[in-house]
Scaffold this motif. Structure first.
Motif, PDB file in Angstrom:
ATOM      1  N   HIS A  50     -19.293   8.039  55.559  1.00 33.08           N
ATOM      2  CA  HIS A  50     -18.299   7.593  54.570  1.00 33.08           C
ATOM      3  C   HIS A  50     -17.189   8.631  54.489  1.00 33.08           C
ATOM      4  CE1 HIS A  50     -16.604   5.724  51.005  1.00 33.08           C
ATOM      5  NE2 HIS A  50     -16.664   6.888  50.369  1.00 33.08           N
ATOM      6  N   ALA A  51     -15.960   8.219  54.779  1.00 35.91           N
ATOM      7  CA  ALA A  51     -14.853   9.170  54.860  1.00 35.91           C
ATOM      8  C   ALA A  51     -14.091   9.325  53.549  1.00 35.91           C
ATOM      9  CB  ALA A  51     -13.879   8.729  55.956  1.00 35.91           C
ATOM     10  N   GLY A  52     -14.312   8.427  52.590  1.00 37.94           N
ATOM     11  CA  GLY A  52     -13.550   8.467  51.346  1.00 37.94           C
ATOM     12  C   GLY A  52     -14.166   9.379  50.305  1.00 37.94           C
ATOM     13  N   LYS A  53     -13.596   9.319  49.106  1.00 37.84           N
ATOM     14  CA  LYS A  53     -14.077  10.114  47.989  1.00 37.84           C
ATOM     15  C   LYS A  53     -15.347   9.498  47.430  1.00 37.84           C
ATOM     16  CE  LYS A  53     -12.496  12.152  43.623  1.00 37.84           C
ATOM     17  NZ  LYS A  53     -11.381  12.225  42.639  1.00 37.84           N
ATOM     18  N   SER A  54     -16.298  10.354  47.043  1.00 40.14           N
ATOM     19  CA  SER A  54     -17.553   9.852  46.481  1.00 40.14           C
ATOM     20  C   SER A  54     -17.933  10.679  45.260  1.00 40.14           C
ATOM     21  CB  SER A  54     -18.687   9.908  47.514  1.00 40.14           C
ATOM     22  OG  SER A  54     -18.845  11.224  48.015  1.00 40.14           O
ATOM     23  N   SER A  55     -18.404   9.992  44.238  1.00 44.68           N
ATOM     24  CA  SER A  55     -18.779  10.654  42.991  1.00 44.68           C
ATOM     25  C   SER A  55     -20.210  10.316  42.621  1.00 44.68           C
ATOM     26  CB  SER A  55     -17.860  10.213  41.845  1.00 44.68           C
ATOM     27  OG  SER A  55     -16.508  10.536  42.111  1.00 44.68           O
ATOM     28  N   LEU A  56     -20.916  11.301  42.084  1.00 45.49           N
ATOM     29  CA  LEU A  56     -22.230  11.086  41.490  1.00 45.49           C
ATOM     30  C   LEU A  56     -22.087  11.235  39.987  1.00 45.49           C
ATOM     31  CD1 LEU A  56     -23.265  11.509  44.407  1.00 45.49           C
ATOM     32  CD2 LEU A  56     -25.170  12.799  43.424  1.00 45.49           C
ATOM     33  N   VAL A  57     -22.585  10.247  39.252  1.00 47.41           N
ATOM     34  CA  VAL A  57     -22.606  10.333  37.790  1.00 47.41           C
ATOM     35  C   VAL A  57     -24.067  10.271  37.353  1.00 47.41           C
ATOM     36  CG1 VAL A  57     -21.819   9.350  35.615  1.00 47.41           C
ATOM     37  CG2 VAL A  57     -20.388   9.126  37.666  1.00 47.41           C
ATOM     38  N   PHE A  58     -24.526  11.331  36.710  1.00 45.08           N
ATOM     39  CA  PHE A  58     -25.885  11.375  36.183  1.00 45.08           C
ATOM     40  C   PHE A  58     -25.828  10.933  34.725  1.00 45.08           C
ATOM     41  CE2 PHE A  58     -25.803  14.214  39.774  1.00 45.08           C
ATOM     42  CZ  PHE A  58     -27.035  14.055  40.376  1.00 45.08           C
ATOM     43  N   LEU A  59     -26.615   9.927  34.373  1.00 44.49           N
ATOM     44  CA  LEU A  59     -26.468   9.264  33.085  1.00 44.49           C
ATOM     45  C   LEU A  59     -27.278   9.886  31.953  1.00 44.49           C
ATOM     46  CD1 LEU A  59     -26.491   5.570  34.373  1.00 44.49           C
ATOM     47  CD2 LEU A  59     -24.513   6.900  33.609  1.00 44.49           C
ATOM     48  N   PHE A  88     -22.074  15.058  34.875  1.00 46.31           N
ATOM     49  CA  PHE A  88     -23.366  15.081  34.191  1.00 46.31           C
ATOM     50  C   PHE A  88     -23.170  14.677  32.731  1.00 46.31           C
ATOM     51  CE2 PHE A  88     -23.392  18.248  37.582  1.00 46.31           C
ATOM     52  CZ  PHE A  88     -24.508  17.867  38.310  1.00 46.31           C
ATOM     53  N   LEU A  89     -23.851  13.609  32.321  1.00 45.55           N
ATOM     54  CA  LEU A  89     -23.706  13.095  30.968  1.00 45.55           C
ATOM     55  C   LEU A  89     -24.881  13.488  30.085  1.00 45.55           C
ATOM     56  CD1 LEU A  89     -22.320   9.494  31.653  1.00 45.55           C
ATOM     57  CD2 LEU A  89     -21.097  11.683  31.491  1.00 45.55           C
ATOM     58  N   LEU A  90     -24.634  13.456  28.792  1.00 40.41           N
ATOM     59  CA  LEU A  90     -25.627  13.821  27.788  1.00 40.41           C
ATOM     60  C   LEU A  90     -26.514  12.638  27.447  1.00 40.41           C
ATOM     61  CD1 LEU A  90     -26.492  15.971  25.544  1.00 40.41           C
ATOM     62  CD2 LEU A  90     -24.900  14.734  24.040  1.00 40.41           C
ATOM     63  N   GLY A  91     -27.825  12.859  27.488  1.00 41.05           N
ATOM     64  CA  GLY A  91     -28.773  11.856  27.026  1.00 41.05           C
ATOM     65  C   GLY A  91     -29.308  12.213  25.657  1.00 41.05           C
ATOM     66  N   ASN A  92     -29.981  11.267  25.029  1.00 45.54           N
ATOM     67  CA  ASN A  92     -30.529  11.558  23.698  1.00 45.54           C
ATOM     68  C   ASN A  92     -31.606  12.631  23.740  1.00 45.54           C
ATOM     69  OD1 ASN A  92     -31.935   9.228  25.013  1.00 45.54           O
ATOM     70  ND2 ASN A  92     -33.320   9.409  23.265  1.00 45.54           N
ATOM     71  N   HIS A  93     -32.310  12.759  24.869  1.00 41.41           N
ATOM     72  CA  HIS A  93     -33.347  13.786  24.952  1.00 41.41           C
ATOM     73  C   HIS A  93     -32.747  15.188  25.062  1.00 41.41           C
ATOM     74  CE1 HIS A  93     -37.151  11.427  25.188  1.00 41.41           C
ATOM     75  NE2 HIS A  93     -36.262  10.458  25.410  1.00 41.41           N
ATOM     76  N   GLU A  94     -31.644  15.327  25.775  1.00 42.58           N
ATOM     77  CA  GLU A  94     -30.963  16.629  25.794  1.00 42.58           C
ATOM     78  C   GLU A  94     -30.364  16.941  24.421  1.00 42.58           C
ATOM     79  OE1 GLU A  94     -31.893  15.230  29.364  1.00 42.58           O
ATOM     80  OE2 GLU A  94     -30.034  14.348  28.553  1.00 42.58           O
ATOM     81  N   ALA A  95     -29.825  15.917  23.761  1.00 41.10           N
ATOM     82  CA  ALA A  95     -29.266  16.123  22.424  1.00 41.10           C
ATOM     83  C   ALA A  95     -30.352  16.615  21.467  1.00 41.10           C
ATOM     84  CB  ALA A  95     -28.638  14.835  21.909  1.00 41.10           C
ATOM     85  N   ALA A  96     -31.553  16.028  21.572  1.00 41.83           N
ATOM     86  CA  ALA A  96     -32.657  16.434  20.713  1.00 41.83           C
ATOM     87  C   ALA A  96     -33.118  17.855  21.032  1.00 41.83           C
ATOM     88  CB  ALA A  96     -33.813  15.455  20.842  1.00 41.83           C
ATOM     89  N   MET A  97     -33.156  18.201  22.318  1.00 44.74           N
ATOM     90  CA  MET A  97     -33.560  19.565  22.675  1.00 44.74           C
ATOM     91  C   MET A  97     -32.546  20.584  22.164  1.00 44.74           C
ATOM     92  SD  MET A  97     -34.408  21.248  26.394  1.00 44.74           S
ATOM     93  CE  MET A  97     -35.159  22.889  26.464  1.00 44.74           C
ATOM     94  N   LEU A  98     -31.275  20.267  22.282  1.00 45.91           N
ATOM     95  CA  LEU A  98     -30.254  21.184  21.781  1.00 45.91           C
ATOM     96  C   LEU A  98     -30.381  21.351  20.272  1.00 45.91           C
ATOM     97  CD1 LEU A  98     -27.161  20.099  23.900  1.00 45.91           C
ATOM     98  CD2 LEU A  98     -28.357  22.298  24.007  1.00 45.91           C
ATOM     99  N   ASP A  99     -30.698  20.274  19.564  1.00 46.23           N
ATOM    100  CA  ASP A  99     -30.944  20.395  18.128  1.00 46.23           C
ATOM    101  C   ASP A  99     -32.154  21.284  17.859  1.00 46.23           C
ATOM    102  OD1 ASP A  99     -28.787  18.867  17.379  1.00 46.23           O
ATOM    103  OD2 ASP A  99     -29.943  17.022  17.084  1.00 46.23           O
ATOM    104  N   ALA A 100     -33.216  21.103  18.667  1.00 45.98           N
ATOM    105  CA  ALA A 100     -34.411  21.937  18.514  1.00 45.98           C
ATOM    106  C   ALA A 100     -34.093  23.402  18.787  1.00 45.98           C
ATOM    107  CB  ALA A 100     -35.514  21.452  19.450  1.00 45.98           C
ATOM    108  N   ALA A 101     -33.207  23.650  19.745  1.00 48.03           N
ATOM    109  CA  ALA A 101     -32.811  25.023  20.071  1.00 48.03           C
ATOM    110  C   ALA A 101     -32.064  25.679  18.918  1.00 48.03           C
ATOM    111  CB  ALA A 101     -31.942  25.044  21.330  1.00 48.03           C
ATOM    112  N   GLU A 102     -31.532  24.845  18.025  1.00 48.64           N
ATOM    113  CA  GLU A 102     -30.849  25.363  16.838  1.00 48.64           C
ATOM    114  C   GLU A 102     -31.708  25.222  15.590  1.00 48.64           C
ATOM    115  OE1 GLU A 102     -27.109  23.412  16.557  1.00 48.64           O
ATOM    116  OE2 GLU A 102     -26.395  24.130  18.500  1.00 48.64           O
TER     117      GLU A 102
END
Length: 244
Positions: A50-59, A88-102
């Motif tokens: 594939h010669a064009g631009k390619s993006s990965l989006v992690f949900l 890289f996008l934020l999921g609810n589990h990362e949001a919860a861990m960040l809250d736990a870290a605080e």
């Protein structure tokens, strides 16, 4: 090892991407490092030539429930990922861990946090002996991983596709969407048949197979339970799926 499937329903054809542009959006990984490695290899093979631009989006939802959250994050922060660029996008589990870290989300351990902390070599005895999850996170989770969690975005727009973890609040402009809805919403979004003005690509809600609706594409196939990690591949007006 995997499969490629395609939707070709002309009645629900999504908006086209620019010629030469290809986007892969990866669903909830939930600590499944082996499946993530396999899917990334499949994407790399699919991009060969594939010669064009390619993006990965992690949900989002890289952590919790599965056996190797630490390994998943290490793979993502380590680079060497396929594609021209990655988002890289934020999921609810990362949001919860960040809250736990605080010190804010004491319930995080109950819905997957235990498995995550075990992947960072914290024993169950330590988890229930030490009164502060915040302290354990600070002591055991590398700074690079915490920095990764803090860098996560709530959404990414590419062409007429909007990538989010959970979905959007119907009828609310994108710029006025609340963070909580973007990472937590479920029924109000899933049951909506309105035209959002964009095709929404999301994870968060598990389905046996990826879902293609008139206004959304869902790619969470419950990897931690099913072993099936899925990505949608978008190119032109085509919607394809890659699954382990």
């Amino acid at each position: 090892m995997g499969r490629l499937s395609r939707f070709s329903n002309k009645a629900t054809s999504p908006p086209p991407l620019k010629a030469g542009r290809r986007v892969y959006a990866i669903g909830d990984v939930h600590g499944c490092r082996d499946a993530l490695d396999r899917l990334l290899d499949m994407i790399a093979d699919d991009l060969d030539g594939h010669a064009g631009k390619s993006s990965l989006v992690f949900l989002g939802d890289y952590i919790d429930r599965g056996p190797d959250s630490a390994g998943v994050v290490e793979r993502l922060v380590g680079g060497d990922l396929p594609g021209t660029n990655q988002h890289f996008l934020l999921g609810n589990h990362e949001a919860a861990m960040l809250d736990a870290a605080e010190g804010k989300a004491l319930g995080w351990l109950a819905y997957g946090g235990i498995q995550t902390m075990e992947s960072y070599e914290v024993t169950k005895k330590e988890l229930f002996k030490v009164p502060s999850v915040k302290k354990l996170i600070a002591e055991h989770v590398p700074d690079a991983h915490l920095d990764f969690f803090r860098s996560l975005k709530t959404h990414k727009k590419i062409g007429d596709y909007l990538f989010v973890h959970a979905g959007i609040r119907p009828g609310v402009p994108i710029e006025k969407q609340k963070k909580r809805d973007l990472v937590w919403i479920r029924e109000d979004f899933l049951g909506s048949k309105v035209d959002h003005g964009v095709m929404v690509v999301h994870g968060h809600t598990v389905s046996a197979k990826p879902q293609k609706k008139k206004n959304r594409i869902g790619v969470d196939t419950g990897c931690y339970a099913s072993g099936r990690l899925t990505a949608v591949r978008l190119e032109g007006s085509a919607v394809d799926f890659l699954s382990t």
